[in-house]
Design a protein around this motif. Structure first.
Motif, PDB file in Angstrom:
ATOM      1  N   VAL A  35       0.783  -1.091   0.158  1.00 26.15           N
ATOM      2  CA  VAL A  35      -0.094   0.020   0.095  1.00 26.15           C
ATOM      3  C   VAL A  35       0.976   1.304   0.070  1.00 26.15           C
ATOM      4  N   LEU A  67      -1.076   6.021   2.334  1.00 29.23           N
ATOM      5  CA  LEU A  67      -2.317   5.936   3.026  1.00 29.23           C
ATOM      6  C   LEU A  67      -1.944   6.526   4.631  1.00 29.23           C
ATOM      7  N   MET A 108      -9.886   2.436  14.550  1.00 38.80           N
ATOM      8  CA  MET A 108      -8.720   2.699  13.613  1.00 38.80           C
ATOM      9  C   MET A 108      -9.086   3.249  12.482  1.00 38.80           C
ATOM     10  N   LEU A 109      -8.322   4.070  11.890  1.00 41.17           N
ATOM     11  CA  LEU A 109      -8.647   4.805  10.704  1.00 41.17           C
ATOM     12  C   LEU A 109      -7.844   4.584   9.569  1.00 41.17           C
ATOM     13  N   VAL A 110      -8.406   4.290   8.337  1.00 43.25           N
ATOM     14  CA  VAL A 110      -7.492   3.853   7.321  1.00 43.25           C
ATOM     15  C   VAL A 110      -8.131   4.986   6.283  1.00 43.25           C
ATOM     16  N   ALA A 111      -7.279   5.921   5.919  1.00 43.89           N
ATOM     17  CA  ALA A 111      -7.526   6.941   4.779  1.00 43.89           C
ATOM     18  C   ALA A 111      -6.605   7.092   3.843  1.00 43.89           C
ATOM     19  N   HIS A 112      -6.998   7.451   2.675  1.00 41.11           N
ATOM     20  CA  HIS A 112      -5.965   7.829   1.504  1.00 41.11           C
ATOM     21  C   HIS A 112      -5.472   9.291   1.854  1.00 41.11           C
ATOM     22  N   SER A 157      -7.382  12.005   0.908  1.00 40.82           N
ATOM     23  CA  SER A 157      -8.884  12.116   1.391  1.00 40.82           C
ATOM     24  C   SER A 157      -8.813  12.780   2.869  1.00 40.82           C
ATOM     25  N   ASP A 160     -11.522  14.490   4.413  1.00 39.58           N
ATOM     26  CA  ASP A 160     -12.640  13.944   4.549  1.00 39.58           C
ATOM     27  C   ASP A 160     -13.024  13.132   5.853  1.00 39.58           C
ATOM     28  N   ILE A 185     -16.528  10.680   8.836  1.00 41.68           N
ATOM     29  CA  ILE A 185     -16.425   9.658   9.690  1.00 41.68           C
ATOM     30  C   ILE A 185     -16.944  10.111  10.970  1.00 41.68           C
ATOM     31  N   ASN A 226     -16.644   7.059   0.707  1.00 47.79           N
ATOM     32  CA  ASN A 226     -15.915   7.016  -0.452  1.00 47.79           C
ATOM     33  C   ASN A 226     -15.049   5.845  -0.629  1.00 47.79           C
ATOM     34  N   ALA A 268     -13.021   4.048   7.171  1.00 45.29           N
ATOM     35  CA  ALA A 268     -12.315   3.838   6.150  1.00 45.29           C
ATOM     36  C   ALA A 268     -12.543   5.177   5.198  1.00 45.29           C
ATOM     37  N   VAL A 269     -11.844   5.829   4.792  1.00 44.60           N
ATOM     38  CA  VAL A 269     -12.139   6.882   3.930  1.00 44.60           C
ATOM     39  C   VAL A 269     -11.453   7.278   2.609  1.00 44.60           C
ATOM     40  N   GLY A 270     -11.655   7.061   1.487  1.00 42.78           N
ATOM     41  CA  GLY A 270     -11.240   7.375   0.246  1.00 42.78           C
ATOM     42  C   GLY A 270     -10.197   6.245  -0.190  1.00 42.78           C
ATOM     43  N   VAL A 271     -10.716   5.261   0.319  1.00 44.44           N
ATOM     44  CA  VAL A 271      -9.694   3.850  -0.393  1.00 44.44           C
ATOM     45  C   VAL A 271     -10.512   3.029  -0.944  1.00 44.44           C
ATOM     46  N   LEU A 289      -9.014  -2.569  -0.832  1.00 44.07           N
ATOM     47  CA  LEU A 289      -7.909  -2.792   0.265  1.00 44.07           C
ATOM     48  C   LEU A 289      -8.460  -4.086   1.268  1.00 44.07           C
TER      49      LEU A 289
END
Lengths: 471, 471
Positions: free
Chosen positions: A318, A321, A330-334, A337, A340, A344, B300, B315-318, B321
């Protein structure tokens, strides 16, 4: 000459979820060096020459955490005051009330420096120089704003077009194209939200440009004082009169309208830490561009921001991220983004999910508690009580509690008895027994509480006495 | 006619980390319906007409968990036997030893069906039909393999070129191009690793094609029996003689060389669940293509596989995964890198990190324990003891323990005393006291243990008596 640093400490920081939550907002986020943004703001304020007082505008829920934060970095010797807002009413109301109180206590010529509790300034010396210039201008009757010399065409900030200390105009957050033009022109500065002025100047300008805010704020101060009695060191604003103060920013209400404005252009390493990319960029990247805090094992992974303090994180294949771990969320963000993340937070708030508001570890005036495990008919908490602190004298109808001290010493009221419980000792509180837990020592008291009963909600509590006003 | 389903239960499943770990490998992964792959394999085996025994080849570490898994889905009434391998020596050794034991016990004409414990077969009726055909061929002296009619050009499987029940050749995992050719030709099948044969046929073919494996396996069985006494229901293989058996797959050692091979082509909904994409695809996608198990809030976000059983995941903008959460470790992988998850497992194993081997909840013969919290001088565990089970009689030099029962009832030996501790009661075990914990009841016993002392390692234990042979 009195010089009052005023710290505005509130706001959710929903873009920094899951670390930032309603009752642990952005100012309380700790950076890699262990200091929170609030502590850094505080130290920044008290570190300036000539400061005679720190006034903090916050709310009842955050007061104890704020005082703890200050105590941790040693606030001894300086005059401290607090204004507690019953709700958020934007910066104009906060500044009006702060200025009213400073003017009354110290006279209209007393100077004020207004700082946000959740910004970062890395060059304290340059900042002190800028404040020194601002004080001179403020003493001469100006409302001074600090304009940051931009190093990139940010679209998330407002800009100030300036000529020396003169403000030509304020402009809203621009498009990228506009922002590039601004940078190229060399005349534009970022609007930092840091201000310096004499209390009397601000009040006089408010009277001219937003008289309804000033009047409502004055009425609120008057009403709050009548209700609670005079105590300059702490005023809790009356909810009804405060809610009638118009909700406007100080920029919009005064700064953009006044002809007394001056700007101090400066390069002080300022950031408003508006997203996880800004916060993550404070960490050093490794050779793959990953900025890692905590324990992570990565494979074919690049340019990620990883924060995993309690658990192991494995990342495979990955890039770009943002991976932020907390004990319960837990946060997973691009990275693209990052702004944004607030959605959440908003979804959680709308659905009433606790994770927008509280962490697994909950702060109380006396310390913290953490739910370690919940099961059918039982709940296990880790309770930490600050030296000298005490929980309320209380009783539960539906649960009994086993208490085991694992660090420090507890003083316990259990029904008619009063006893000391030392490390590795325990006591049992049957349902229906009045009890109280106190830390009489100088070490932290850490206790494991095993609750047992058919109903274990936090609302099964009858408080008889509470030193924090919650009985 | 005896018909023995042989389940091979071992293997790490490192591509399915963090759910799969060395002591909780792939067969123990539970699917959405709550059943583990092992339980499904077991039910598949016992659900076939005419099965008279289930023989499981596993190891000492997994034996109790395997038996628990079987018990949970009700194994009553069927003959059960276990072969315990001291280490992994691939499938030829496992099949040789199983066939030797079946032939000796039931005669060489007894039929065997060999199943992997960690594959999925969704069409039990079609499987039973295929097994019925395979039994006929096996009774006629064939070594039968099951060839899956392919529905996509998989590059992760070996192929069998077939004509009716005749095997033309076995081919290794192909390139994508080759795999497409195979599919288009209509003559190729996936090699499933499911086999059916008479014990005597297998032994005779081994004698011809891999006599050294057969001889070493026979020596191992002989040596193990001498050491432990005869007990058909459970044999623990001698470590020294077993390690001398060559490490080869049954395909390579026998199937690819024998002229007695037959294949049963079938469509049975087979998958070897080789990665998180295969496992994730068992979940229903939502309208954005996300397959979510547990609590997740997404914005998103598309085509992700999300499993978060204990915590909230935002999860944001991904896109695309794989996000797998466990209490002590989290995986973030791109779908295109699903095979590379094994590298994380390998890195953890190489560095001696516990997270390749154990979960936060550790399985023991008597139940489980979970470390809820560790601090300076204390450790808190949740201990669950199965009905009728008992921990060893033991003693710790450096720690005392507070035990609080929160579910069920405990029988406790504490120094010279023996007592019953009921729900919501507690007892205290001082350091140096011999003690034992037992669940005499028919409900699970759940207990919170608060350990206190200067050293809290698992190795501070002296075992005096243990019904699981660990004293």
């Amino acid at each position: 000459m009195q010089f009052v640093t005023t710290i505005l400490c509130g706001g959710a920081g929903s873009r920094l979820w899951p670390v930032s939550r309603e009752l642990h907002p952005k100012p309380f986020i700790r950076l890699g060096d262990g200091q929170s943004l609030l502590q850094k703001a505080f130290l920044r304020g008290v570190g300036l020459p000539g400061v005679t007082e720190v006034m903090t505008v916050t709310n009842r829920e955050l007061l104890f955490a704020t005082q703890d934060a200050y105590r941790e970095v040693n606030s001894a010797g300086l005059m401290m005051s607090f204004v507690l807002e019953p709700c958020g009413r934007n910066t104009a109301a906060a500044v009006a009330i702060a200025a009213l109180r400073v003017a009354e206590k110290h006279g209209p010529e007393a100077l004020m420096l207004v700082l946000a509790a959740d910004h970062l300034i890395t060059d304290q010396r340059a900042f002190a120089d800028a404040v020194s210039k601002a004080r001179d201008l403020a003493s001469a009757g100006k409302l001074v704003t600090f304009g940051i010399k931009p190093d990139s065409p940010e679209t998330g900030y407002g800009y100030i077009e300036a000529e020396g200390n003169k403000v030509r105009r304020f402009v809203e957050k621009p498009s990228l194209e506009k922002a590039r033009e601004y940078i190229d022109s060399g005349r534009f500065l970022w609007n930092s939200g840091i201000f310096c002025f004499a209390a009397g100047t601000m009040l006089q300008q408010m009277k001219q440009h937003c008289p309804e805010i000033l009047a409502a704020s004055a009425a609120c101060v008057q009403q709050s004082r009548t209700a609670a009695g005079e105590d300059y060191s702490q005023i809790e604003l009356d909810a009804k009169t405060f809610s009638s103060v118009p909700d406007l920013s100080i920029d919009y209400a005064v700064m953009e309208k006044s002809d007394q404005i001056a700007v101090v252009p400066c390069s002080i390493g300022w950031s408003d830490i508006g997203s996880w990319t800004a916060l993550g960029n404070l960490l050093e990247p490794d050779s793959a561009g990953n900025r890692i805090q905590g324990e992570a094992v990565v494979h074919n992974t690049h340019n990620c921001i990883i924060q995993s303090n309690d658990r192991l994180l494995g990342a495979v294949g990955v890039d770009d991220l943002i991976l932020i771990d907390t004990p319960d969320a837990m946060l997973v963000a691009h990275k693209s983004s990052a702004q944004d993340v607030k959605h959440i937070y908003a979804q959680l708030k709308a659905s009433g999910h606790a994770a927008y508001k509280l962490h697994r570890t909950v702060h109380r005036p006396w310390g913290t508690y953490t739910v370690l495990e919940e099961g059918n008919g039982f709940k296990i908490k880790r309770i930490e009580v600050k030296p000298g602190a005490s929980l309320s004298l209380q009783m539960h109808h539906h649960r009994s509690e086993h208490w085991i001290v694992v660090h420090g010493m507890a003083k316990v009221v259990n029904g008619e008895k009063e006893l000391y419980v030392n490390t590795n000792e325990s006591t049992y509180i049957p349902a229906g027994h009045k009890h109280r837990l106190e830390n009489p020592g100088i070490l932290s008291l850490i206790m494991i509480e095993v609750q047992s009963g058919p109903y274990l909600g936090e609302d099964d509590i009858v408080r008889f006495e509470d030193r924090y006003g919650r009985a």
